[in-house]
Design an enzyme around this catalytic site. Structure first.
Site, PDB file in Angstrom:
ATOM      1  CB  SER C  47      66.835  10.433  22.632  1.00  0.00           C
ATOM      2  OG  SER C  47      66.108   9.360  23.189  1.00  0.00           O
ATOM      3  CD  GLU C  48      67.042   3.717  21.243  1.00  0.00           C
ATOM      4  OE1 GLU C  48      68.229   3.766  21.572  1.00  0.00           O
ATOM      5  OE2 GLU C  48      66.328   2.726  21.412  1.00  0.00           O
TER       6      GLU C  48
END
Lengths: 219, 227, 219, 227
Positions: C47-48
């Site tokens: 997840s960024e």
């Protein structure tokens, strides 16, 4: 003339390291500065290999082989220190986060150019390490060096002969004869040791020195 | 002796001047220094440039600064989200300048400032609208856009625990922009849930070294005022 | 014609996520892909905002308000996962460390241009997030989208009309009608669902489609 | 199922080809993957380019690769130190190419590769010999040198503990170049003192996320051979 010993030179620099400063001490004589900082000051020493809060050498039975300073000496970590990797360490240096770096030098110019990584000799292969990063990055760059080379040649020059480490980076020079500020007007003597006169020091210097400023009156 | 602890949120933001550039950590509602933002709102400095990933939702966080008319410009990757009413309102009225930056470019520009770099060549946005007007360069056959360092006067960040020297650890994904912003501002202020003595954090676990942090302030009891 | 449901589209992508892959799933439909990856495969979701090893949604009494995914949903961390900051997270994305990213799209061009961050509408202020970084950085970029817009307009075009997210970045397109590879020769159909014919799908597509390659014979 | 553990040092280096570019972590004697280097020496790939901060002392580490004639070029910040006899010998004979890089530029070029950047503008070395022939640029009145990304085929690094997914923690200042090199190579191999199951490291304490690590190998009992 009065010439400070290496130890007294380190002692003199130590007086100008304020409480709470983040400081990088170069390999060699600069490393000695830490020995003379007043015990009522908390100074946080940075080592380029990835330490903030470098402490004194460990007891022989407490050596951690990975825990070395940039000079490859075994050190300890003080409480409140921490570790990080090389890229973060140099981000600190290059990004202007260190208050003071103290480096040795071969030559310093009248405009604050620093030469401390290479001579003109071809006998040794080159090596540069972290000196160029410290030179451009520290908020204040202090040079600690003897005023003259072993052959008495001046090390403070109008223009460096040796290859530069950084251009216009030196803020102050501590030698065995004097403390000299690099200012927009030129090299200004800040302090003469003992009875050393400006003329005597000038005679041993390869660049024009300006006299100390008068202390402003106290009222 | 070193002690970076501020005794109040109010004093931690007291020197923010009109026109200041302020980084604010957080991603969505994670890792936002909400109490520092509220202190900043009450402090009332105007004409601010805010650098942050989002623009706040409803009346919360950065949205409250927008609502109070304190913000001139926002540098942001994702200002529009469900509930970002104040951003949308001001933007549409032309009362808020927006510099839109891809998220990774935003963190990289901030890192560049902290690391003393002038800029970086990133492949992100090459060949798109967001690269228009920017210098580009082909390196080894691939296109890159020059993105310059993004500095700030203040960074307001959120961490889990600080020591009195400003070393920080975070909670899970609450790190996001906080560590990198800490490095890029003249004055970095960390809002934390708890403060320990120097030496109270394991030096192997410190995420943000104290050198990047100027002030630490503990969260105060939440006031449920109607602001 | 056979049109896959959104769930079946996600299920189809999931078949192509191999064991051990590091994968970023975009906000919206792509996030659903994780629900359909075979249980005998270990896939590590990125997840960024700074997570490797994103796990399923937490029990309501186990929510950590800081532990969200890029879509701002509460998530958990699987054993073997870890946290890092945004700049390291985007280093992973930009630096080619993710095996696969699955993104939604408004439009994809015959040369793999991706348009998924902005339309031509002036009614909404712009927002870009991390899409451009994923587009240039993932080793393989899969697009998951319905074959046609709500007004039946084709979303696969010779050239995108909407502003680009990245140029020449898409590797494969999964729609409700077909799976299409972006190749040097052009868009090549890889798989047609049900009895869908190339002609039928071509009629709903704004760019030339090449027929599936013959399976190489087994000997 | 994911398991990055190699059963031997030998198998961990088996695919290093002649002409490979190899990053090797460490600073002085701290954090050097000595056993991987010895395995590489025994493997015998030639014509290597080595990227490392130092060049090894006496017959140890990188010095043993130099002595055996396996290295064509070294990219290094401080190759010369007390005892770096093999570096000095080969360099003076013209049998070793040297690319001298300031230490912070070395780690930043490696980071750029890992982070997908084409290059960075650094103030380091501006106006010096080491910037000659390089592009420069004035940004906001300050001079910068363009330094491009430095990639490798292999990175050999040293950590304290790995889990089976390649997440790493380090020992004190043994981090140095290891985390950044992990990100910049096609294949990263970590030599570690111990290996735990995935989930055995606290996710808040992981320094190198496993995504950057392809192989993990435990140190073997030290053989005191005379090599």
């Amino acid at each position: 003339m009065m010439r400070l010993s290496n130890e007294d030179m380190a002692r003199r620099v130590a007086q100008d390291i304020p409480d709470g400063a983040y400081v990088n001490l170069g390999i060699g004589m600069p490393t000695q500065v830490a020995n003379f900082v007043s015990a009522d000051r908390q100074v946080i020493y940075h080592s380029e290999n990835g330490i903030l809060g470098v402490g004194p050498a460990p007891e022989p039975d407490k050596i951690d082989p990975d825990l070395i300073n940039a000079g490859k000496q075994y050190v300890t970590l003080i409480p409140g220190g921490c570790y990080f990797d090389n890229s973060e360490s140099f981000a600190m240096m290059r990004g202007g986060h260190l208050d003071i770096a103290v480096l040795g030098a071969f030559q310093v110019s009248a405009t604050g150019d620093l030469a401390n990584w290479a001579t003109l000799s071809q006998t040794l292969p080159p090596a540069v390490g972290g000196a160029m990063d410290l030179a451009v990055g520290a908020r204040q760059l202090f040079v600690l060096m003897r005023h003259n080379a072993k052959d008495n040649a001046p090390k403070i020059l109008e223009k460096c002969v040796y290859p530069l480490t950084g251009a216009g980076v030196v803020k102050r020079i501590y030698t065995d004869l004097a403390v000299i500020d690099v200012t927009d007007e030129g090299l200004r003597v800040r302090e003469l040791y003992g009875d050393n006169t400006l003329e005597e020091v000038q005679a041993l210097t390869g660049a024009k020195l300006l006299p100390p400023l008068q202390e402003p009156s106290a009222h | 002796m070193i002690n970076k602890v501020c005794d109040s949120l109010k004093s931690a933001v007291a020197d923010v001047h009109d026109g200041a550039v302020v980084m604010i950590g957080g991603f969505g509602n994670s890792g936002i220094p909400l109490q520092l933002i509220e202190a900043l709102r009450q402090h009332g400095a105007r004409d601010l440039t805010i650098i942050s990933n989002n623009s706040g939702v409803r009346e919360e966080g950065i949205a409250s600064l927008l609502r109070d008319g304190l913000v001139r410009k926002i540098v942001c990757s994702f200002p529009r989200s469900a509930g970002s009413v104040w951003f949308e309102r001001l933007y549409e009225k032309g009362e808020l300048e927006l510099e839109l930056v891809p998220q990774g470019t935003l963190s990289e520009r901030i890192r560049a400032a902290g690391a003393g770099l002038g800029g970086v060549y990133t492949p992100t946005a090459y060949g798109t609208l967001l690269a228009e007007g920017k210098d580009t360069r082909i390196i080894d056959g691939k296109g890159y856009v020059l993105e310059t360092a993004l500095h700030a006067d203040f960074a307001f960040i959120k961490a889990l625990t600080a020591d009195t020297w400003g070393n920080l650890i975070y909670n899970t994904a609450g790190r996001n922009f906080n560590p990198v912003m800490a490095s890029a501002a003249r004055i970095t202020v960390a809002e934390v849930a708890s403060i320990v003595e120097a030496g109270g954090l394991n030096p192997e676990h410190v995420v943000t070294p104290g050198i990047f942090v100027n002030r630490v302030v503990a969260q105060e009891e939440q006031q449920h005022d109607a602001a």
